[in-house]
Write an enzyme that holds these catalytic residues in place. Structure first.
Site, PDB file in Angstrom:
ATOM      1  CD  GLU A 252      -2.851  -1.134   0.039  1.00 21.51           C
ATOM      2  OE1 GLU A 252      -3.170  -0.031  -0.467  1.00 21.51           O
ATOM      3  OE2 GLU A 252      -3.248  -2.221  -0.410  1.00 21.51           O
ATOM      4  CG  ASP A 333       2.230  -7.013  -5.900  1.00 21.26           C
ATOM      5  OD1 ASP A 333       1.777  -6.551  -4.832  1.00 21.26           O
ATOM      6  OD2 ASP A 333       1.591  -7.750  -6.657  1.00 21.26           O
TER       7      ASP A 333
END
Length: 391
Positions: A252, A333
């Site tokens: 995040e 990611d």
């Protein structure tokens, strides 16, 4: 002879329905596959796979019925001139109530209230079935009380009319309890990660999402130097290893560090500006209003007609935004992996997939068109790929 705008819009709606149903059928076939994707063999248990498969198939069957009823209603409303009929009826209602039906603002409010009531009534059976049958059958919905659905529906209907813009401040706390994350190793790790990235973390909350659902997630919000991170209590329960939770937070924070939020905001503003420009063209087209059965050109009706006439563009824009969003997810990611959380993120994503019963098998066309987040198989492959190259 004026161009048949309305017939063209209905035709395109039906065409898109068939196209999206074709994608739904492809995805349904993928969901019916009895075996795990090779990437997930040995990673996801057979029991979790069967639960995910059953949940996804239930939602797929439900979607077929919901979309079929929706296209029938929407097409009938446009094709049979129900919109102009209802516009006139809302004017008649104003006269009966002692108001001036030539006041477009009052006329618009009466029309809008009727449309919203109609929308709530037609969607209520599907909403109730989804929440209290499908979600309950698979162990997600934890709501109770025989009349709770009616109370919630009535409450949200009224509240949405007058307090929609105040959701983060007034509505969210009514449904969930936000408490500070207790002191401990997990809090220290998250604060250390935020500090290393110069993320202006002011508050770290845990939200009691488990009171209504067993789905899990984490998110952040706030403006400028007042950022807050919220963890679902289900995420903490499901990811026993603190490193997995921190890895999810690292993902995040990757969105923040890579300015994904800013880019998305700019894109939305550009699209909004273009939409206003398109609405101006629609608003001034007498032929367009007449094609839909209107002798006058009310502002709200112009908005409704505009929404239908830009459907082709909306589908293209939605697809484009999904591609961008998927790219952002891969980048986030990769950001978490670069920080050293590759293995933990991989494990965390697998657990979130298991607990949320997300689809294991996905059709690539369906996924590309509908999903704003890449399927787990694609994300794991992207996380593992650098390691394979390094070997």
């Amino acid at each position: 002879m004026a161009f048949p705008y309305m017939e063209a819009v209905v035709g395109f709606m039906i065409l898109m329905y068939f196209f999206e149903t074709y994608l739904d059928l492809r995805q349904h076939a993928a969901l019916k596959l009895p075996t795990l994707p090779k990437t997930l063999e040995g990673v996801i248990s057979q029991e979790k796979f069967e639960k995910s498969r059953a949940y996804s198939l239930d939602k797929s069957y439900f979607n077929f019925v919901h979309e079929f009823v929706t296209i029938l209603l929407d097409s009938a409303i446009l094709f049979y001139g129900i919109l102009p009929w209802f516009w006139k009826k809302s004017g008649s209602f104003l006269l009966l109530a002692g108001f001036n039906d030539e006041n477009e603002i009052l006329h618009t409010l009466a029309f809008l209230a009727g449309v919203m009531i109609w929308s709530q009534i037609t969607d209520l059976p599907f909403s109730l079935y989804s929440t209290f049958v499908i979600e309950s059958r698979h162990g997600f919905n934890k709501k109770g009380g025989p009349y709770l659905a009616i109370y919630l529906w009535a409450f949200m209907f009224v509240l949405s009319l007058v307090m929609m813009t105040l959701y983060p401040v007034l509505i969210a706390p009514l449904f969930n309890k936000f408490t500070p994350l207790p002191d401990g190793e997990l809090r220290e790790k998250i604060e250390k990660l935020a500090s290393s990235l110069k993320f202006p973390l002011k508050k770290l909350f845990v939200v009691d999402g488990s009171t209504r659902s067993s789905h899990s997630n984490a998110y952040m919000y706030g403006f400028f130097k007042n950022k807050r991170i919220v963890l679902y209590d289900t995420l903490i329960q499901q990811c026993k290893d603190d490193e997995e939770i921190v890895a999810v937070i690292a993902h995040e924070l990757g969105h923040w560090k890579l300015n994904h939020t800013m880019y998305s905001f700019i894109a939305v503003q550009i699209l909004t500006f273009l939409q206003f420009g398109g609405y101006t063209l629609v608003r001034n087209s007498t032929d367009l209003f007449r094609s839909f059965g209107f002798d006058t050109q009310p502002v709200l009706i112009g908005l409704i007609i505009f929404q239908h006439t830009v459907i082709p563009l909306q589908h293209l824009v939605s697809f484009g935004l999904n591609l961008v969003s998927r790219s952002f997810e891969f980048q986030a990611d990769a950001f978490a992996k670069k920080l050293g959380y590759g293995s933990a993120l991989r494990a965390g994503l697998v657990k979130l997939q298991e607990e949320n019963l997300s689809s294991m098998n996905t059709d690539r066309w369906y996924s590309a068109y509908h999903y704003s987040h890449p399927p787990l198989v694609e994300r794991l492959a992207a996380i593992d790929e650098p390691d394979k190259k390094a070997d």
